[in-house]
Design a protein around this motif. Structure first.
Motif, PDB file in Angstrom:
ATOM      1  N   ARG A  38       0.833  -1.191   0.000  1.00 41.60           N
ATOM      2  CA  ARG A  38       0.000   0.000   0.000  1.00 41.60           C
ATOM      3  C   ARG A  38       0.868   1.242   0.000  1.00 41.60           C
ATOM      4  NH1 ARG A  38      -2.775  -0.453   6.030  1.00 41.60           N
ATOM      5  NH2 ARG A  38      -0.899   0.054   7.252  1.00 41.60           N
ATOM      6  N   GLN A  39       0.271   2.308  -0.547  1.00 43.50           N
ATOM      7  CA  GLN A  39       0.984   3.577  -0.633  1.00 43.50           C
ATOM      8  C   GLN A  39       0.017   4.702  -0.312  1.00 43.50           C
ATOM      9  OE1 GLN A  39       2.884   4.276  -4.434  1.00 43.50           O
ATOM     10  NE2 GLN A  39       4.343   5.695  -3.520  1.00 43.50           N
ATOM     11  N   ALA A  40       0.306   5.406   0.773  1.00 46.88           N
ATOM     12  CA  ALA A  40      -0.466   6.575   1.165  1.00 46.88           C
ATOM     13  C   ALA A  40       0.127   7.807   0.488  1.00 46.88           C
ATOM     14  CB  ALA A  40      -0.446   6.724   2.671  1.00 46.88           C
ATOM     15  N   PRO A  41      -0.628   8.892   0.364  1.00 49.15           N
ATOM     16  CA  PRO A  41      -0.105  10.106  -0.274  1.00 49.15           C
ATOM     17  C   PRO A  41       1.157  10.599   0.411  1.00 49.15           C
ATOM     18  CG  PRO A  41      -2.470  10.263  -0.013  1.00 49.15           C
ATOM     19  CD  PRO A  41      -2.052   9.021   0.713  1.00 49.15           C
ATOM     20  N   GLY A  42       2.192  10.847  -0.398  1.00 49.73           N
ATOM     21  CA  GLY A  42       3.449  11.354   0.130  1.00 49.73           C
ATOM     22  C   GLY A  42       4.315  10.329   0.812  1.00 49.73           C
ATOM     23  N   ALA A  43       3.898   9.050   0.780  1.00 48.84           N
ATOM     24  CA  ALA A  43       4.656   8.001   1.457  1.00 48.84           C
ATOM     25  C   ALA A  43       5.180   6.993   0.444  1.00 48.84           C
ATOM     26  CB  ALA A  43       3.781   7.296   2.488  1.00 48.84           C
ATOM     27  N   GLU A  44       6.077   6.125   0.916  1.00 49.47           N
ATOM     28  CA  GLU A  44       6.594   5.069   0.065  1.00 49.47           C
ATOM     29  C   GLU A  44       5.594   3.906   0.019  1.00 49.47           C
ATOM     30  OE1 GLU A  44      11.400   5.747   0.778  1.00 49.47           O
ATOM     31  OE2 GLU A  44      10.415   3.934   1.518  1.00 49.47           O
ATOM     32  N   ARG A  45       5.778   3.045  -0.964  1.00 52.24           N
ATOM     33  CA  ARG A  45       4.966   1.835  -1.065  1.00 52.24           C
ATOM     34  C   ARG A  45       5.540   0.803  -0.099  1.00 52.24           C
ATOM     35  NH1 ARG A  45       3.507  -0.536  -6.942  1.00 52.24           N
ATOM     36  NH2 ARG A  45       2.969   1.674  -7.141  1.00 52.24           N
ATOM     37  N   ASP A  46       4.704   0.325   0.798  1.00 55.05           N
ATOM     38  CA  ASP A  46       5.151  -0.613   1.844  1.00 55.05           C
ATOM     39  C   ASP A  46       4.415  -1.937   1.751  1.00 55.05           C
ATOM     40  OD1 ASP A  46       5.275   2.120   4.185  1.00 55.05           O
ATOM     41  OD2 ASP A  46       6.924   1.225   3.051  1.00 55.05           O
ATOM     42  N   LEU A  47       5.095  -2.989   2.170  1.00 55.40           N
ATOM     43  CA  LEU A  47       4.489  -4.307   2.224  1.00 55.40           C
ATOM     44  C   LEU A  47       3.401  -4.347   3.291  1.00 55.40           C
ATOM     45  CD1 LEU A  47       4.500  -7.349   1.418  1.00 55.40           C
ATOM     46  CD2 LEU A  47       6.108  -7.682   3.305  1.00 55.40           C
ATOM     47  N   VAL A  48       2.253  -4.912   2.930  1.00 52.86           N
ATOM     48  CA  VAL A  48       1.172  -5.147   3.888  1.00 52.86           C
ATOM     49  C   VAL A  48       1.163  -6.613   4.300  1.00 52.86           C
ATOM     50  CG1 VAL A  48      -1.317  -5.127   4.234  1.00 52.86           C
ATOM     51  CG2 VAL A  48      -0.231  -3.298   2.908  1.00 52.86           C
ATOM     52  N   ALA A  49       1.159  -7.506   3.312  1.00 50.47           N
ATOM     53  CA  ALA A  49       1.097  -8.947   3.602  1.00 50.47           C
ATOM     54  C   ALA A  49       1.632  -9.714   2.417  1.00 50.47           C
ATOM     55  CB  ALA A  49      -0.328  -9.376   3.904  1.00 50.47           C
ATOM     56  N   LEU A  50       2.208 -10.885   2.713  1.00 48.97           N
ATOM     57  CA  LEU A  50       2.820 -11.735   1.707  1.00 48.97           C
ATOM     58  C   LEU A  50       2.408 -13.165   1.974  1.00 48.97           C
ATOM     59  CD1 LEU A  50       5.101 -11.645  -0.566  1.00 48.97           C
ATOM     60  CD2 LEU A  50       6.624 -12.434   1.247  1.00 48.97           C
ATOM     61  N   ILE A  51       2.214 -13.942   0.889  1.00 47.82           N
ATOM     62  CA  ILE A  51       1.882 -15.359   1.051  1.00 47.82           C
ATOM     63  C   ILE A  51       2.662 -16.169   0.025  1.00 47.82           C
ATOM     64  CG2 ILE A  51      -0.179 -15.160  -0.433  1.00 47.82           C
ATOM     65  CD1 ILE A  51      -1.498 -17.262   1.458  1.00 47.82           C
ATOM     66  N   THR A  52       3.250 -17.269   0.474  1.00 52.05           N
ATOM     67  CA  THR A  52       4.025 -18.145  -0.399  1.00 52.05           C
ATOM     68  C   THR A  52       3.115 -19.181  -1.058  1.00 52.05           C
ATOM     69  OG1 THR A  52       4.492 -19.743   1.335  1.00 52.05           O
ATOM     70  CG2 THR A  52       5.997 -17.869   1.146  1.00 52.05           C
ATOM     71  N   THR A  53       3.688 -19.982  -1.936  1.00 50.38           N
ATOM     72  CA  THR A  53       2.893 -20.995  -2.631  1.00 50.38           C
ATOM     73  C   THR A  53       2.346 -22.040  -1.659  1.00 50.38           C
ATOM     74  OG1 THR A  53       4.957 -22.138  -3.136  1.00 50.38           O
ATOM     75  CG2 THR A  53       4.018 -20.751  -4.869  1.00 50.38           C
ATOM     76  N   ASP A  54       3.057 -22.272  -0.548  1.00 50.70           N
ATOM     77  CA  ASP A  54       2.577 -23.232   0.442  1.00 50.70           C
ATOM     78  C   ASP A  54       1.893 -22.541   1.615  1.00 50.70           C
ATOM     79  OD1 ASP A  54       5.814 -23.986   2.030  1.00 50.70           O
ATOM     80  OD2 ASP A  54       4.859 -22.113   1.406  1.00 50.70           O
ATOM     81  N   ALA A  55       1.402 -21.323   1.365  1.00 50.09           N
ATOM     82  CA  ALA A  55       0.527 -20.601   2.294  1.00 50.09           C
ATOM     83  C   ALA A  55       1.205 -20.103   3.565  1.00 50.09           C
ATOM     84  CB  ALA A  55      -0.702 -21.433   2.654  1.00 50.09           C
ATOM     85  N   ARG A  56       2.515 -19.980   3.561  1.00 50.62           N
ATOM     86  CA  ARG A  56       3.160 -19.279   4.673  1.00 50.62           C
ATOM     87  C   ARG A  56       2.934 -17.786   4.485  1.00 50.62           C
ATOM     88  NH1 ARG A  56       8.869 -20.327   4.131  1.00 50.62           N
ATOM     89  NH2 ARG A  56       8.372 -21.096   2.042  1.00 50.62           N
ATOM     90  N   THR A  57       2.690 -17.083   5.583  1.00 48.25           N
ATOM     91  CA  THR A  57       2.325 -15.674   5.488  1.00 48.25           C
ATOM     92  C   THR A  57       3.254 -14.785   6.299  1.00 48.25           C
ATOM     93  OG1 THR A  57       0.773 -15.909   7.329  1.00 48.25           O
ATOM     94  CG2 THR A  57      -0.112 -16.205   5.105  1.00 48.25           C
ATOM     95  N   ASN A  58       3.283 -13.527   5.910  1.00 49.36           N
ATOM     96  CA  ASN A  58       4.059 -12.522   6.621  1.00 49.36           C
ATOM     97  C   ASN A  58       3.255 -11.221   6.564  1.00 49.36           C
ATOM     98  OD1 ASN A  58       6.277 -11.378   7.972  1.00 49.36           O
ATOM     99  ND2 ASN A  58       7.074 -10.567   6.056  1.00 49.36           N
ATOM    100  N   TYR A  59       3.165 -10.525   7.710  1.00 46.74           N
ATOM    101  CA  TYR A  59       2.370  -9.311   7.789  1.00 46.74           C
ATOM    102  C   TYR A  59       3.182  -8.148   8.330  1.00 46.74           C
ATOM    103  CZ  TYR A  59      -1.697 -12.389   7.348  1.00 46.74           C
ATOM    104  OH  TYR A  59      -2.630 -13.311   6.906  1.00 46.74           O
TER     105      TYR A  59
END
Length: 121
Positions: A38-59
Motif C-alpha cells: 500500500r501507498q499513502a499520499p506522500g509516502a513510500e509503497r510498503d508491504l502489507v502482507a505476503l503469502i508463499t505458494t505453500d501458504a506461509r504468510t508474513n504481515y
C-alpha cells in the motif's frame, strides 16, 4: 503478457471491513509469492502482507491480527481480508506477484493497477 486485476476497494467507516481480490491472467507458467502493498499520499509503497505458494504468510506489524491474506492457486488469485479498519489504513493498495511465464524465464515482479481504500467517517 501478464495482467493483475484488483477489485474490492472503496470507502468504509472506521471499524469496518473490506475484502480485496487480485487475479493474474495471461501467459503464466507458475506463480511464486503473492502479496499486497500500500501507498499513502506522500509516502513510500510498503508491504502489507505476503503469502508463499505453500501458504506461509508474513504481515506488517501495523496490520497483524486485523488483516488476513489468502490465495487460491487454481484461480491464480490472492485475497486480502481487512477487518477493524482504521483511518491510517487509507491508501492505494497494490497487488504483487512473482510470475514465471515459461520454463526459460526467471520469476519477475508484476503489479496490479492499484485500488483505493479510504477509511473515514
Amino acid at each position: 503478457q501478464v495482467q493483475l486485476v484488483e477489485s474490492g476497494g472503496g470507502l468504509v467507516q472506521p471499524g469496518g471491513s473490506l475484502r480485496l481480490s487480485c487475479t493474474a491472467s495471461g501467459i503464466i507458467f507458475s506463480i511464486n509469492n503473492m502479496g499486497w502493498y500500500r501507498q499513502a499520499p506522500g509516502a513510500e509503497r510498503d508491504l502489507v502482507a505476503l503469502i508463499t505458494t505453500d501458504a506461509r504468510t508474513n504481515y506488517a506489524n501495523s496490520v497483524k491480527g486485523r488483516f488476513t491474506i489468502s490465495r487460491d492457486n487454481a484461480k491464480n488469485t490472492v485475497y486480502l481480508q481487512m477487518n477493524s479498519l482504521k483511518p491510517e489504513d487509507t491508501a492505494v493498495y497494490y497487488c504483487n506477484a512473482h510470475i514465471r511465464v515459461d520454463t526459460a524465464s526467471s520469476y519477475a515482479d508484476h503489479w496490479g493497477q492499484g485500488t483505493q481504500v479510504t477509511v473515514s467517517s
